[in-house]
Design a protein around this motif. Structure first.
Motif, PDB file in Angstrom:
ATOM      1  N   THR A 237     -30.835  96.684  49.354  1.00  0.00           N
ATOM      2  CA  THR A 237     -29.677  96.917  48.520  1.00  0.00           C
ATOM      3  C   THR A 237     -29.815  97.401  46.978  1.00  0.00           C
ATOM      4  O   THR A 237     -31.203  97.288  46.731  1.00  0.00           O
ATOM      5  N   THR A 238     -29.421  98.257  46.300  1.00  0.00           N
ATOM      6  CA  THR A 238     -29.746  98.672  45.309  1.00  0.00           C
ATOM      7  C   THR A 238     -28.439  98.720  44.223  1.00  0.00           C
ATOM      8  O   THR A 238     -27.407  97.932  44.629  1.00  0.00           O
ATOM      9  N   GLY A 239     -28.352  99.099  42.836  1.00  0.00           N
ATOM     10  CA  GLY A 239     -27.411  99.093  42.027  1.00  0.00           C
ATOM     11  C   GLY A 239     -27.932  98.836  40.839  1.00  0.00           C
ATOM     12  O   GLY A 239     -29.376  98.956  40.449  1.00  0.00           O
ATOM     13  N   GLY A 240     -27.152  98.259  39.942  1.00  0.00           N
ATOM     14  CA  GLY A 240     -27.715  98.041  38.539  1.00  0.00           C
ATOM     15  C   GLY A 240     -26.454  97.157  37.544  1.00  0.00           C
ATOM     16  O   GLY A 240     -25.438  96.954  38.309  1.00  0.00           O
ATOM     17  N   VAL A 241     -26.951  96.625  36.845  1.00  0.00           N
ATOM     18  CA  VAL A 241     -26.235  95.716  35.758  1.00  0.00           C
ATOM     19  C   VAL A 241     -26.216  96.554  34.234  1.00  0.00           C
ATOM     20  O   VAL A 241     -27.266  96.981  33.992  1.00  0.00           O
ATOM     21  N   TYR A 242     -24.829  96.674  34.015  1.00  0.00           N
ATOM     22  CA  TYR A 242     -24.904  97.727  32.967  1.00  0.00           C
ATOM     23  C   TYR A 242     -24.088  97.033  31.661  1.00  0.00           C
ATOM     24  O   TYR A 242     -22.988  96.403  31.976  1.00  0.00           O
ATOM     25  N   LEU A 243     -24.786  96.786  30.542  1.00  0.00           N
ATOM     26  CA  LEU A 243     -24.280  95.821  29.557  1.00  0.00           C
ATOM     27  C   LEU A 243     -23.889  96.810  28.401  1.00  0.00           C
ATOM     28  O   LEU A 243     -24.090  97.879  28.247  1.00  0.00           O
ATOM     29  N   ALA A 244     -22.982  95.882  27.683  1.00  0.00           N
ATOM     30  CA  ALA A 244     -22.540  96.830  26.270  1.00  0.00           C
ATOM     31  C   ALA A 244     -23.442  96.661  25.022  1.00  0.00           C
ATOM     32  O   ALA A 244     -23.331  97.114  24.168  1.00  0.00           O
ATOM     33  N   ASP A 245     -24.546  95.619  25.493  1.00  0.00           N
ATOM     34  CA  ASP A 245     -25.662  95.385  24.432  1.00  0.00           C
ATOM     35  C   ASP A 245     -26.666  96.663  24.272  1.00  0.00           C
ATOM     36  O   ASP A 245     -26.986  97.109  25.473  1.00  0.00           O
ATOM     37  N   ARG A 246     -27.192  96.717  23.231  1.00  0.00           N
ATOM     38  CA  ARG A 246     -28.343  97.768  22.965  1.00  0.00           C
ATOM     39  C   ARG A 246     -29.418  96.995  23.270  1.00  0.00           C
ATOM     40  O   ARG A 246     -29.878  95.813  22.675  1.00  0.00           O
ATOM     41  N   LEU A 247     -30.439  97.345  24.296  1.00  0.00           N
ATOM     42  CA  LEU A 247     -31.691  96.406  24.603  1.00  0.00           C
ATOM     43  C   LEU A 247     -32.873  97.069  24.142  1.00  0.00           C
ATOM     44  O   LEU A 247     -33.958  96.367  24.288  1.00  0.00           O
ATOM     45  N   GLY A 248     -33.043  98.145  24.072  1.00  0.00           N
ATOM     46  CA  GLY A 248     -34.154  98.749  23.425  1.00  0.00           C
ATOM     47  C   GLY A 248     -35.311  99.193  24.492  1.00  0.00           C
ATOM     48  O   GLY A 248     -36.062 100.241  24.398  1.00  0.00           O
ATOM     49  N   GLN A 249     -34.883  98.654  25.859  1.00  0.00           N
ATOM     50  CA  GLN A 249     -35.621  99.151  27.075  1.00  0.00           C
ATOM     51  C   GLN A 249     -34.945  98.945  27.910  1.00  0.00           C
ATOM     52  O   GLN A 249     -34.184  98.021  28.192  1.00  0.00           O
ATOM     53  N   ASP A 250     -35.288  99.467  29.332  1.00  0.00           N
ATOM     54  CA  ASP A 250     -34.643  99.185  30.580  1.00  0.00           C
ATOM     55  C   ASP A 250     -35.336  98.039  31.164  1.00  0.00           C
ATOM     56  O   ASP A 250     -36.691  97.964  30.880  1.00  0.00           O
ATOM     57  N   HIS A 251     -34.666  97.285  32.017  1.00  0.00           N
ATOM     58  CA  HIS A 251     -35.396  96.010  32.781  1.00  0.00           C
ATOM     59  C   HIS A 251     -35.485  96.341  34.114  1.00  0.00           C
ATOM     60  O   HIS A 251     -34.386  96.311  34.793  1.00  0.00           O
ATOM     61  N   PRO A 252     -36.576  96.971  34.811  1.00  0.00           N
ATOM     62  CA  PRO A 252     -36.439  97.305  36.289  1.00  0.00           C
ATOM     63  C   PRO A 252     -36.471  96.151  37.043  1.00  0.00           C
ATOM     64  O   PRO A 252     -37.539  95.978  37.950  1.00  0.00           O
ATOM     65  N   ALA A 253     -35.589  94.983  37.108  1.00  0.00           N
ATOM     66  CA  ALA A 253     -35.617  93.940  38.011  1.00  0.00           C
ATOM     67  C   ALA A 253     -35.381  94.521  39.592  1.00  0.00           C
ATOM     68  O   ALA A 253     -34.930  95.554  39.807  1.00  0.00           O
TER      69      ALA A 253
END
Length: 471
Positions: A291-307
């Protein structure tokens, strides 16, 4: 970690010797005490030692097979009340062993259902003494009950691990130590295990974790279960809790997609995800997880987190960040590192895959990027003095501007046919394995059927501008 053996796909891959990853079986005066850091052992049995950057990462004496995390989260108090059951196999006789857990108050530990003594040591060691010595080769379980307010880890890249979001929710992701901020773990990339998460949250809220959602029960509260049945490195774990909007779809390949949006988060990146996954799969082979997909937040994180399987992306992420997170599913998750000094290897190739993806969709040609970057770097000793094979603790992610140039220079040296063969082949033959720079150098030299020592000495191990013949 017990050594996992598999038949490799070509004679070239037999050269992938490097370090065998397993805990030391005699690391203290009492050889029934598991080490408080994961000890790497060479194929000839020579003890190489712990990770020089994070010597207390992971532990010795056992190999985890599964984590089963059950937690309740209260967003008003930001407290969790949790129980994690760790299933493992001993690799030595054990009278005492450790798990990694940052903060949080442990109130009960049981080994195979029998209460065990426990204490805390150092920054994150949970020291467990079972009622009786565990024999070598024994399957056993450790149940840890704990509660508290999880806190993030401060790194040179910013905060990682468990964080609260500006929308009132919480999430945990990032490297190097996201898992131990919310569950007890053998926190080394060398010990992958399956992961099952049961999260109970207020009504109207939900939780998303790695893997496949197996059940949802709603009422006065909501309980969601997730199962990641492909062994996962602790650094690739994630969880997100909020008033998430969850959307399910399917890629043209048939792979299920689960996207989750925090309140106020944009849906634009999710719309781009199918095309990015398809482009990467064309280059690297089928998507490596069910499975794939993503979690998209309203926060600014500074980098992506490729979990693993489900990246976590902030409001400041763009399509290139999404492409990097997807590329890292092959170069970073499917193919994982041995030691943290190896992180620039997977990061450099993931970043180069973003260059290729951008070029294919009409962006800047890769060779022009390379030439422009080389002119910008010039012979600056500050730029070239950073060693890709050993960037130093805290710099594991900070040298890929040099590393991505190395990747393109290697392509120019090998030619496209061989370069793209190894770009796809290395993650394929090391499916769910851990490898490092040494293994990559041996593999590429074998596939190219040429001596690449000079190239790697200049680019990977060198501290000066590489000679013209390697540029």
């Amino acid at each position: 970690m017990a050594v996992r053996l598999r038949r490799l796909g070509s004679s070239a891959t037999l050269l992938l010797c490097g370090l065998t990853l397993c805990p030391s079986t005699a690391v203290a005066q009492d050889d029934t005490i598991g080490s408080d850091g994961y000890v790497h052992v060479a194929p000839d049995g020579t003890v190489v030692g712990v990770d020089p950057y994070y010597p207390k990462d992971g532990n010795g004496g056992y190999d985890v097979t599964d984590y089963d995390v059950a937690l309740t989260y209260n967003p008003l108090t930001r407290l969790i009340d949790a129980r994690t059951t760790v299933s493992a196999v001993t690799t030595q006789r054990l009278s005492r062993f450790d798990l990694d857990l940052r903060g949080l108050s442990v109130w009960r530990v049981a080994v195979d259902g029998v209460p065990a003594a426990f204490s805390r040591a150092g920054e994150h060691e949970l020291v467990i003494t079972p009622a009786t010595i565990l024999p070598a080769g024994k399957e056993f379980t450790v149940e840890v009950a704990y509660r508290g307010r999880p806190t993030p880890e401060q790194t040179p890249r910013g905060l990682t691990g468990w964080r609260t979001s500006r929308t009132g929710g919480a999430f945990a992701a990032g490297a190097p130590h996201p898992a131990s901020t919310w569950f007890p773990v053998d926190e080394t990339t060398a010990d992958k295990a399956t992961l099952h998460v049961t999260a109970t949250v207020p009504a109207g809220w939900t939780a998303v974790a790695n893997g496949v959602r197996t059940s949802v029960h709603t009422g006065q509260s909501t309980t969601v279960k997730w199962a990641e049945n492909t062994p996962i490195a602790p650094g690739a774990t994630m969880i997100a809790i909020d008033r998430l909007t969850v959307r399910e779809s399917t890629l043209p390949s048939g792979t299920p997609v689960v996207d989750a949006f925090a309140p106020g988060a944009s849906t634009a990146l999710a719309a781009a995800l199918p095309g990015v996954v398809t482009a990467m799969a064309d280059r690297l082979g089928p998507f490596p997880y069910p499975t794939t997909g993503g979690v998209y937040l309203a926060d600014r994180l500074g980098q992506d987190h490729p979990a693993q399987g489900r990246p976590v992306l902030g409001a400041d992420a763009d399509q290139q960040a999404l492409a990097h997170a997807i590329a890292a599913q092959w170069w970073g998750n499917r193919l994982s590192i041995k030691l943290w000094r190896d992180q620039p290897m997977v990061e450099s190739f993931a970043r180069y895959l973003v260059w290729l993806w951008d070029e294919e969709r009409g962006g800047v040609p890769v060779d022009r990027r390379y030439q422009d970057a080389m002119r910008c770097a010039g012979d600056d000793p500050a730029f070239w003095g950073r060693v890709l094979a050993d960037p130093g603790r805290g710099n594991e992610f900070a040298v890929t501007d040099k590393g991505v140039l190395m990747v393109h220079a290697l392509r120019k040296l090998l030619g496209d046919d061989r370069f793209f063969a190894v770009l796809r082949g290395f993650p394929e033959v090391n499916d769910n394995w851990n490898q490092g720079w040494h293994d990559w150098e041996l593999y590429t030299a074998a596939v190219a059927d040429r001596d690449l020592t000079g190239f790697y000495d200049a680019w990977v191990h060198g501290r000066t501008l590489p000679p013209a013949q390697y540029r």
